[in-house]
Design a protein around this motif. Structure first.
Motif, PDB file in Angstrom:
ATOM      1  N   TYR A  88       0.824  -1.208   0.000  1.00 22.27           N
ATOM      2  CA  TYR A  88       0.000   0.000   0.000  1.00 22.27           C
ATOM      3  C   TYR A  88       0.858   1.258   0.000  1.00 22.27           C
ATOM      4  O   TYR A  88       0.564   2.225  -0.707  1.00 22.27           O
ATOM      5  CB  TYR A  88      -0.936   0.009   1.215  1.00 22.27           C
ATOM      6  CG  TYR A  88      -1.589   1.354   1.419  1.00 22.27           C
ATOM      7  CD1 TYR A  88      -2.509   1.838   0.500  1.00 22.27           C
ATOM      8  CD2 TYR A  88      -1.237   2.161   2.507  1.00 22.27           C
ATOM      9  CE1 TYR A  88      -3.085   3.094   0.663  1.00 22.27           C
ATOM     10  CE2 TYR A  88      -1.809   3.409   2.664  1.00 22.27           C
ATOM     11  CZ  TYR A  88      -2.726   3.873   1.746  1.00 22.27           C
ATOM     12  OH  TYR A  88      -3.279   5.114   1.900  1.00 22.27           O
ATOM     13  N   GLU A  89       1.938   1.269   0.790  1.00 26.07           N
ATOM     14  CA  GLU A  89       2.816   2.436   0.841  1.00 26.07           C
ATOM     15  C   GLU A  89       3.407   2.743  -0.535  1.00 26.07           C
ATOM     16  O   GLU A  89       3.655   3.899  -0.874  1.00 26.07           O
ATOM     17  CB  GLU A  89       3.944   2.212   1.860  1.00 26.07           C
ATOM     18  CG  GLU A  89       3.484   2.110   3.294  1.00 26.07           C
ATOM     19  CD  GLU A  89       2.807   3.386   3.770  1.00 26.07           C
ATOM     20  OE1 GLU A  89       3.235   4.486   3.336  1.00 26.07           O
ATOM     21  OE2 GLU A  89       1.855   3.293   4.554  1.00 26.07           O
ATOM     22  N   ILE A  90       3.647   1.690  -1.349  1.00 25.98           N
ATOM     23  CA  ILE A  90       4.150   1.887  -2.717  1.00 25.98           C
ATOM     24  C   ILE A  90       3.017   2.333  -3.640  1.00 25.98           C
ATOM     25  O   ILE A  90       3.141   3.295  -4.392  1.00 25.98           O
ATOM     26  CB  ILE A  90       4.780   0.586  -3.266  1.00 25.98           C
ATOM     27  CG1 ILE A  90       5.958   0.147  -2.380  1.00 25.98           C
ATOM     28  CG2 ILE A  90       5.235   0.764  -4.708  1.00 25.98           C
ATOM     29  CD1 ILE A  90       7.125   1.077  -2.374  1.00 25.98           C
ATOM     30  N   LEU A  91       1.883   1.634  -3.574  1.00 28.76           N
ATOM     31  CA  LEU A  91       0.783   1.886  -4.505  1.00 28.76           C
ATOM     32  C   LEU A  91       0.196   3.277  -4.358  1.00 28.76           C
ATOM     33  O   LEU A  91      -0.214   3.894  -5.340  1.00 28.76           O
ATOM     34  CB  LEU A  91      -0.326   0.838  -4.310  1.00 28.76           C
ATOM     35  CG  LEU A  91       0.028  -0.620  -4.573  1.00 28.76           C
ATOM     36  CD1 LEU A  91      -1.219  -1.494  -4.434  1.00 28.76           C
ATOM     37  CD2 LEU A  91       0.650  -0.810  -5.955  1.00 28.76           C
ATOM     38  N   LYS A  92       0.136   3.782  -3.142  1.00 31.96           N
ATOM     39  CA  LYS A  92      -0.533   5.076  -2.932  1.00 31.96           C
ATOM     40  C   LYS A  92       0.225   6.228  -3.575  1.00 31.96           C
ATOM     41  O   LYS A  92      -0.337   7.299  -3.804  1.00 31.96           O
ATOM     42  CB  LYS A  92      -0.707   5.334  -1.438  1.00 31.96           C
ATOM     43  CG  LYS A  92       0.555   5.721  -0.705  1.00 31.96           C
ATOM     44  CD  LYS A  92       0.277   5.958   0.766  1.00 31.96           C
ATOM     45  CE  LYS A  92       1.537   6.394   1.502  1.00 31.96           C
ATOM     46  NZ  LYS A  92       1.316   6.578   2.937  1.00 31.96           N
ATOM     47  N   GLU A  93       1.519   6.009  -3.909  1.00 28.29           N
ATOM     48  CA  GLU A  93       2.325   7.041  -4.546  1.00 28.29           C
ATOM     49  C   GLU A  93       2.255   6.970  -6.066  1.00 28.29           C
ATOM     50  O   GLU A  93       2.861   7.787  -6.752  1.00 28.29           O
ATOM     51  CB  GLU A  93       3.792   6.921  -4.105  1.00 28.29           C
ATOM     52  CG  GLU A  93       4.012   6.989  -2.591  1.00 28.29           C
ATOM     53  CD  GLU A  93       3.663   8.365  -2.037  1.00 28.29           C
ATOM     54  OE1 GLU A  93       3.639   9.333  -2.814  1.00 28.29           O
ATOM     55  OE2 GLU A  93       3.397   8.459  -0.820  1.00 28.29           O
ATOM     56  N   LYS A  98      -8.753  -4.013   6.412  1.00 31.58           N
ATOM     57  CA  LYS A  98      -8.510  -2.576   6.264  1.00 31.58           C
ATOM     58  C   LYS A  98      -7.437  -2.301   5.210  1.00 31.58           C
ATOM     59  O   LYS A  98      -7.642  -1.491   4.293  1.00 31.58           O
ATOM     60  CB  LYS A  98      -8.098  -1.994   7.614  1.00 31.58           C
ATOM     61  CG  LYS A  98      -7.782  -0.507   7.583  1.00 31.58           C
ATOM     62  CD  LYS A  98      -7.473   0.014   8.978  1.00 31.58           C
ATOM     63  CE  LYS A  98      -6.153  -0.532   9.484  1.00 31.58           C
ATOM     64  NZ  LYS A  98      -5.786   0.040  10.810  1.00 31.58           N
ATOM     65  N   ILE A  99      -6.301  -3.000   5.310  1.00 32.83           N
ATOM     66  CA  ILE A  99      -5.205  -2.743   4.371  1.00 32.83           C
ATOM     67  C   ILE A  99      -5.598  -3.175   2.963  1.00 32.83           C
ATOM     68  O   ILE A  99      -5.242  -2.529   1.975  1.00 32.83           O
ATOM     69  CB  ILE A  99      -3.926  -3.476   4.826  1.00 32.83           C
ATOM     70  CG1 ILE A  99      -3.573  -3.101   6.268  1.00 32.83           C
ATOM     71  CG2 ILE A  99      -2.763  -3.122   3.916  1.00 32.83           C
ATOM     72  CD1 ILE A  99      -2.484  -3.954   6.878  1.00 32.83           C
ATOM     73  N   LEU A 100      -6.345  -4.284   2.863  1.00 33.26           N
ATOM     74  CA  LEU A 100      -6.790  -4.762   1.555  1.00 33.26           C
ATOM     75  C   LEU A 100      -7.679  -3.725   0.875  1.00 33.26           C
ATOM     76  O   LEU A 100      -7.549  -3.471  -0.331  1.00 33.26           O
ATOM     77  CB  LEU A 100      -7.539  -6.082   1.736  1.00 33.26           C
ATOM     78  CG  LEU A 100      -8.091  -6.742   0.464  1.00 33.26           C
ATOM     79  CD1 LEU A 100      -6.986  -7.009  -0.536  1.00 33.26           C
ATOM     80  CD2 LEU A 100      -8.829  -8.031   0.820  1.00 33.26           C
ATOM     81  N   ILE A 101      -8.584  -3.112   1.627  1.00 35.68           N
ATOM     82  CA  ILE A 101      -9.456  -2.065   1.068  1.00 35.68           C
ATOM     83  C   ILE A 101      -8.610  -0.893   0.577  1.00 35.68           C
ATOM     84  O   ILE A 101      -8.841  -0.338  -0.499  1.00 35.68           O
ATOM     85  CB  ILE A 101     -10.482  -1.606   2.119  1.00 35.68           C
ATOM     86  CG1 ILE A 101     -11.514  -2.720   2.356  1.00 35.68           C
ATOM     87  CG2 ILE A 101     -11.189  -0.340   1.685  1.00 35.68           C
ATOM     88  CD1 ILE A 101     -12.445  -2.445   3.518  1.00 35.68           C
ATOM     89  N   TRP A 102      -7.606  -0.495   1.361  1.00 35.96           N
ATOM     90  CA  TRP A 102      -6.728   0.599   0.930  1.00 35.96           C
ATOM     91  C   TRP A 102      -6.079   0.270  -0.419  1.00 35.96           C
ATOM     92  O   TRP A 102      -6.044   1.102  -1.319  1.00 35.96           O
ATOM     93  CB  TRP A 102      -5.632   0.828   1.968  1.00 35.96           C
ATOM     94  CG  TRP A 102      -6.099   1.351   3.283  1.00 35.96           C
ATOM     95  CD1 TRP A 102      -7.363   1.755   3.618  1.00 35.96           C
ATOM     96  CD2 TRP A 102      -5.312   1.527   4.462  1.00 35.96           C
ATOM     97  NE1 TRP A 102      -7.415   2.170   4.917  1.00 35.96           N
ATOM     98  CE2 TRP A 102      -6.175   2.043   5.471  1.00 35.96           C
ATOM     99  CE3 TRP A 102      -3.981   1.312   4.778  1.00 35.96           C
ATOM    100  CZ2 TRP A 102      -5.728   2.336   6.757  1.00 35.96           C
ATOM    101  CZ3 TRP A 102      -3.527   1.602   6.058  1.00 35.96           C
ATOM    102  CH2 TRP A 102      -4.388   2.104   7.031  1.00 35.96           C
ATOM    103  N   CYS A 103      -5.538  -0.933  -0.520  1.00 41.66           N
ATOM    104  CA  CYS A 103      -4.848  -1.333  -1.758  1.00 41.66           C
ATOM    105  C   CYS A 103      -5.805  -1.348  -2.947  1.00 41.66           C
ATOM    106  O   CYS A 103      -5.467  -0.874  -4.041  1.00 41.66           O
ATOM    107  CB  CYS A 103      -4.206  -2.713  -1.588  1.00 41.66           C
ATOM    108  SG  CYS A 103      -2.809  -2.755  -0.437  1.00 41.66           S
TER     109      CYS A 103
END
Length: 498
Positions: free
Chosen positions: A49-54, A88-93
């Motif tokens: 997620y930290e990579i994808l959000k950028e 939660k993290i899956l939804i973010w991704c």
């Protein structure tokens, strides 16, 4: 970031293969393997997620062409989804993959596919349609209407908020709140109790984080939280009530916690009146540990009882409480505590009991003395309670004699309050004195001087501020306009000092 991306790629294929193995077999060994690796997989998802959000969605698919396959396999794994953190993290991704403004049919199709995965994660995992029907019916929904509206609100809000950097650590003034309809929020709490617990904890933080939250402010926060509306259903009420119980125990019955519980109960009663003309559920389902007759007596609106008819219901409540405590199993603390916990929900009865005791024309009824001693010192045994009742009666008689013997002296009041033998709860003594000063015309003249003498510590000052605030909150049925005006002035003066 480049190094993080390279590290992620090296782990990517390992986890894709693991998910494929977990998907193909449902043996006990596979389940054990999933549980063994779950924390590492969550960390991988968080790093992803930290990579994808950028990155924008095009760059994501170019860099990780099979990321949709990996996330889909995660969505369909019940052991992973059973953990709230994984959900939660899956939804973010998944939200990172969505195009906010799709430009091609392919991007629209991808968005639709992602919404389908989100629909499964948010809705279908917990219940089958039969189970959904049971609780949506009680809320006045049809299952066929529930999922689309819930999903539409949640997905649109989540995508908007994620794209506005709500979850990437930036403190932007433009970030928007997730706004859901009341019915969707309540439905979500029914489906996912951890989110209800988090909402209640968030409310507690708002109520207890400031130095002193006035009861009107508490009332506003509580209503805005939507929890009273949701608590009209006993299943939700019981969870919120248990959390209040825990905070009461951890704070040893702190006055601000008691006040918040009583305001919440008032807000719940108001919500129940708005929702239905009569209760859909028996009172027993809200308060299962209290005697039904006691619960019914306490749940009446004390302010609705005419001035000359208040003594009898108070004595009836006192008798029922006393019977509940004395009949409890020998050596068990559940009975006394449960009776007290039920009683403190309805603090208006305590105010009425104090008012009745200050009536000069009557001998103090033993039932009212017992009620006040029990409210302020629930941990006392029966013998200690009897001694406190005797001391409280002596104190009350001294105060009433001072009332009838000319202008009140602040010094005389202080000496009378310091002389009970045996000693009784200091908070009860202060509340009795403050009630006398505010609720009787004779007490108004010496109220300022007497209160100044009582404010010798910060704790005492906060307690008196709380009493004055409570008096104004319940003033319509407690005192006249002169008493309300005095309480407002004293409250403003004390708040400026603390």
């Amino acid at each position: 970031m480049a190094q993080d991306s390279e590290d992620l790629v090296s782990d990517y294929q390992f986890w894709l293969q693991k998910l494929s193995v977990w998907e193909q077999a449902s043996s006990k060994e596979t389940q054990q393997d999933t549980c063994l690796y779950l924390s590492r997989f969550q960390e991988f998802l968080r790093r992803m997620y930290e990579i994808l959000k950028e990155m924008d969605s095009d760059a994501i698919l170019e860099r990780f062409p099979t990321v949709g396959q990996l996330l889909a396999k995660t969505c369909w794994n019940p052991l992973i989804l059973a953990h709230d953190e994984s959900q939660k993290i899956l939804i973010w991704c998944l939200c990172c993959l969505m195009n906010k403004v799709p430009r091609t049919p392919g991007e629209s199709e991808l968005n639709s596919w992602i919404r389908g995965l989100l629909s499964y994660v948010l809705s279908a995992f917990r219940f089958d349609m039969k189970e959904v029907g049971l609780f949506t019916k009680s809320l006045g929904f049809e299952p066929i209407d529930y999922y689309p509206s819930l999903l539409k609100n949640m997905v649109l809000s989540l995508v908007s908020e994620l794209r506005e950097s709500h979850l990437n650590g930036l403190n932007t003034q433009s970030r928007k709140k997730i706004i859901l309809s009341t019915s969707s929020v309540v439905s979500l709490w029914f489906r996912h109790f951890p989110s209800l617990e988090k909402a209640t904890l968030h409310l507690f933080e708002k109520l207890f984080s400031s130095k002193r939250n006035c009861l009107r402010g508490m009332e506003c926060c509580i209503k805005e939280s939507l929890l009273p509306q949701a608590a009209c259903h006993p299943a939700i009420f019981r969870i919120v009530d248990e959390m209040f119980r825990s905070v009461l125990l951890e704070t040893d019955g702190a006055p601000e916690v008691l006040a918040a519980l009583q305001v919440f109960t008032l807000c719940l009663a108001e919500a129940l009146e708005k929702e239905n003309k009569q209760l859909k559920f028996a009172l027993k389902t809200y308060f299962p540990y209290g005697a039904p007759s006691l619960t019914a007596a306490l749940s009446q609106h004390p302010e609705a009882i005419p001035q000359g008819h208040r003594l009898q219901p108070l004595l009836h409540i006192s008798q029922l409480l006393r019977e509940a405590i004395e009949d409890s199993t020998h050596g068990s603390q559940r009975g006394p505590f449960e009776s007290w916990f039920l009683f403190v929900h309805f603090g208006g009865w305590v105010d009425l009991a104090m008012e009745q005791l200050l009536r000069k024309e009557a001998e103090p009824p033993a039932g009212l003395l017992w009620l006040l001693v029990f409210y302020y010192s629930p941990q006392d045994g029966s013998q200690q309670r009897e001694r406190s009742m005797v001391a409280l009666k002596e104190l009350l008689n001294r105060l009433l004699m001072l009332l009838g013997s000319g202008p009140l002296s602040a010094v005389d009041l202080q000496e009378a309050a310091e002389s009970p033998s045996p000693p009784i709860c200091a908070q009860l003594v202060r509340c009795l004195l403050l009630s006398l000063l505010l609720w009787t015309p004779e007490g108004h003249a010496s109220a300022r001087e007497a209160i100044t003498r009582m404010v010798h510590t910060d704790a005492a000052a906060h307690e008196i501020v709380g009493f004055l605030d409570q008096t104004l909150f319940r003033s319509d049925h407690l005192c006249d306009e002169a008493s309300r005006k005095l309480a407002r002035e004293l409250l403003q003066e004390l708040q400026a000092q603390v």
